[in-house]
Design a protein around this motif. Structure first.
Motif, PDB file in Angstrom:
ATOM      1  N   GLN A 285       0.876  -1.164   0.037  1.00  0.00           N
ATOM      2  CA  GLN A 285      -0.074   0.168  -0.057  1.00  0.00           C
ATOM      3  C   GLN A 285       0.899   1.425   0.027  1.00  0.00           C
ATOM      4  O   GLN A 285       1.985   1.208   0.414  1.00  0.00           O
ATOM      5  CB  GLN A 285      -1.036   0.035   1.181  1.00  0.00           C
ATOM      6  CG  GLN A 285      -2.076  -1.044   1.231  1.00  0.00           C
ATOM      7  CD  GLN A 285      -2.807  -0.668   2.222  1.00  0.00           C
ATOM      8  OE1 GLN A 285      -2.456  -0.359   3.395  1.00  0.00           O
ATOM      9  NE2 GLN A 285      -4.177  -1.529   2.373  1.00  0.00           N
ATOM     10  N   ARG A 287       1.053   4.703   1.445  1.00  0.00           N
ATOM     11  CA  ARG A 287       0.550   5.463   2.822  1.00  0.00           C
ATOM     12  C   ARG A 287       1.732   6.959   3.238  1.00  0.00           C
ATOM     13  O   ARG A 287       2.890   6.804   3.287  1.00  0.00           O
ATOM     14  CB  ARG A 287       0.763   4.642   4.064  1.00  0.00           C
ATOM     15  CG  ARG A 287      -0.331   3.482   4.240  1.00  0.00           C
ATOM     16  CD  ARG A 287      -0.567   2.805   5.133  1.00  0.00           C
ATOM     17  NE  ARG A 287      -1.477   1.452   5.184  1.00  0.00           N
ATOM     18  CZ  ARG A 287      -1.650   0.830   6.419  1.00  0.00           C
ATOM     19  NH1 ARG A 287      -1.073   1.184   7.458  1.00  0.00           N
ATOM     20  NH2 ARG A 287      -2.574   0.009   6.156  1.00  0.00           N
ATOM     21  N   HIS A 304      -2.649   6.968  -2.655  1.00  0.00           N
ATOM     22  CA  HIS A 304      -3.180   6.092  -1.902  1.00  0.00           C
ATOM     23  C   HIS A 304      -3.420   4.575  -2.207  1.00  0.00           C
ATOM     24  O   HIS A 304      -4.380   4.089  -2.029  1.00  0.00           O
ATOM     25  CB  HIS A 304      -4.628   6.611  -1.242  1.00  0.00           C
ATOM     26  CG  HIS A 304      -5.372   7.223  -2.449  1.00  0.00           C
ATOM     27  ND1 HIS A 304      -6.407   6.180  -3.192  1.00  0.00           N
ATOM     28  CD2 HIS A 304      -5.728   8.102  -2.812  1.00  0.00           C
ATOM     29  CE1 HIS A 304      -7.038   6.723  -4.102  1.00  0.00           C
ATOM     30  NE2 HIS A 304      -6.774   8.176  -3.735  1.00  0.00           N
ATOM     31  N   ALA A 306      -4.316   0.923  -2.093  1.00  0.00           N
ATOM     32  CA  ALA A 306      -4.871   0.228  -1.327  1.00  0.00           C
ATOM     33  C   ALA A 306      -4.483  -1.288  -1.270  1.00  0.00           C
ATOM     34  O   ALA A 306      -4.612  -1.987  -0.758  1.00  0.00           O
ATOM     35  CB  ALA A 306      -6.208   0.189  -1.302  1.00  0.00           C
ATOM     36  N   SER A 310      -7.236  -5.133  -1.160  1.00  0.00           N
ATOM     37  CA  SER A 310      -8.403  -4.334  -0.620  1.00  0.00           C
ATOM     38  C   SER A 310      -9.592  -4.519  -1.441  1.00  0.00           C
ATOM     39  O   SER A 310     -10.792  -4.410  -0.818  1.00  0.00           O
ATOM     40  CB  SER A 310      -8.079  -3.181  -0.717  1.00  0.00           C
ATOM     41  OG  SER A 310      -7.848  -2.581  -2.104  1.00  0.00           O
ATOM     42  N   GLN A 354      -7.937   1.087   2.742  1.00  0.00           N
ATOM     43  CA  GLN A 354      -6.480   0.382   3.139  1.00  0.00           C
ATOM     44  C   GLN A 354      -6.680  -0.618   4.474  1.00  0.00           C
ATOM     45  O   GLN A 354      -5.858  -1.527   4.696  1.00  0.00           O
ATOM     46  CB  GLN A 354      -5.557   1.495   3.549  1.00  0.00           C
ATOM     47  CG  GLN A 354      -5.119   2.233   2.197  1.00  0.00           C
ATOM     48  CD  GLN A 354      -4.212   3.303   2.307  1.00  0.00           C
ATOM     49  OE1 GLN A 354      -3.728   3.495   3.464  1.00  0.00           O
ATOM     50  NE2 GLN A 354      -3.400   3.427   1.340  1.00  0.00           N
TER      51      GLN A 354
END
Length: 415
Positions: A285, A287, A304, A306, A310, A354
């Motif tokens: 991911q 972040r 972002h 995921a 996800s 997430q």
């Protein structure tokens, strides 16, 4: 048709012509802005594996007026089967097509990435300037302007630069402090490619669990092609580095890790060399604690990501593009406010999708030994016998995006 509510049209550059980049172009041109999309590939990159829409992502496409176009290109995938070494299903979880609750392991909106990219391009090509075979290699900011430096040696001044250039975003690297690592890794790696379809390849996605924390998936998206996915748990420097190696070395690596796996592994490995593409990646991911700086902002996977697990990667990109464009269109004369609102409004949704990725749960599906695999299959078979996955999906009040609501931008957006 554009909306004339914007007081001062902006000159906006989008780095990346994928799903998020084109969705941004869709909404920003309808806000009256002059939009240029630069894509480093020499043509529209209408390729890739199967993706899906869920929750708020479905609503975002519907607001674009493109849901019927998406429905016309859906992949026929009825459900997911967990199979043994002979290909015999031990348990099967069907898609939730009731229109209520949440999607199961397979969505009722499964589509090839290339088809979705083509749908978005058809909807944006008349109002957007597309430049292929060119990338943004750097940028400088000067007050209310950002100057982008391109791979062909040219430069251009814009009111705003949007980095929608994917998980490995160059824009993000230039935006964040040197040495900052934006990746949250889960210790899982994945490769996928296409092989010719054979008679036994049905419209059910097969999932085969292999001792040693490995998994093979097979899904067929048209009459002639089948997708193959090799997935494994491994936290080694070699596994992390292989994704940057030449394709021939990647294929050798994956063949070595799976050659003893059984089932249809020989067929899948043999099909690597003739596949139209081969993609290898570490599941991670993205972040970061902020998505913008001055006149530069990140969107989609660049902001972002995921991760595939996800189930909301594509949906997250579409939703994020909708919110970013909506705030820009609403506050075109005050971009600091627009970009701050984008972060404030979207961040809870990103945190939600997430947070759906739990490494401990993922490892249950990639067990290390035969006994754990048998226990998983038996428990799943029992749950399916009592229709538990179907009932849970139908009566769930929320999909994977939680109860976060898509904002309304009817005053500045018109499909």
């Amino acid at each position: 048709m554009t909306n004339t509510a914007t007081k001062r049209p902006l000159r906006i550059l989008i780095a990346g012509g994928g799903v998020a980049g084109q969705a941004l172009a869709f909404w920003l041109t309808r806000g009256g802005h002059q939009v240029t999309v630069v894509e480093r590939f020499p043509a529209l990159r209408a390729s890739g594996a199967q993706v899906d829409l869920r929750g708020q992502g479905i609503e975002a496409v519907e607001r674009m007026g493109l849901l019927e176009a998406v429905r016309s290109r859906l992949v026929d995938e009825a459900g997911v089967a967990f199979v043994d070494s002979r290909g015999k299903p031990k348990a099967t979880i069907m898609a939730n097509t009731s229109g209520k609750g949440r999607q199961t392991l397979t969505s009722e909106y499964e589509i090839m990435r290339g088809d979705l990219v083509r749908i978005l391009h058809e909807a944006t090509k008349n109002d957007t300037e597309y430049v292929f075979g060119k990338s943004v290699d750097g940028f400088d900011q000067h007050g209310e302007r950002v100057t982008a430096h391109f791979s062909d040696g040219t430069s251009g001044a814009y009111d705003l630069l949007i980095g929608a250039d994917g998980q490995g975003s160059r824009t993000r690297r230039a935006l964040l402090p040197e040495g900052f690592d934006p990746y949250w890794r889960v210790g899982i790696h994945m490769a996928y490619w296409f092989v010719p379809r054979i008679a036994s390849d049905t419209n059910i996605r097969d999932t085969y669990m292999v001792p040693g924390g490995r998994q093979i998936m097979r899904r067929s998206h048209n009459a002639t092609e089948t997708q193959v996915y090799f997935v494994m748990r491994e936290e080694s420097a070699e596994a992390s580095a292989i994704h940057r190696a030449p394709v021939e070395e990647q294929q050798k690596f994956w063949a070595g890790r799976f050659r003893d796996a059984g089932w249809q592994t020989d067929r899948f490995i043999e099909g690597m060399k003739d596949s139209p593409f081969f993609y290898s990646q570490e599941v991670a991911q993205v972040r970061t604690d902020h998505w913008s700086k001055g006149r530069v902002v990140l969107a989609g996977d660049a902001a972002h990501c995921a991760s595939p697990y996800s189930g909301m990667g594509i949906s997250g990109g579409l939703v994020g593009a909708y919110v970013l464009a909506g705030e820009i269109n609403r506050h075109a004369d005050d971009l600091p406010t627009a970009l701050a609102n984008y972060d404030r409004i979207l961040r809870p949704f990103v945190d939600e999708i997430q947070g759906e990725v739990n490494p401990r749960i993922l490892r249950v599906g990639m067990s290390l030994n035969k006994h754990a695999i048998s226990a998983f299959q038996n428990a799943t078979a029992l749950a399916c016998f009592f229709h538990i996955p179907d009932l849970v999906a139908r009566f769930s009040k929320e999909d994977r995006g939680g109860n976060w609501q898509l904002p309304a931008y009817t005053d500045v957006l018109a499909a």
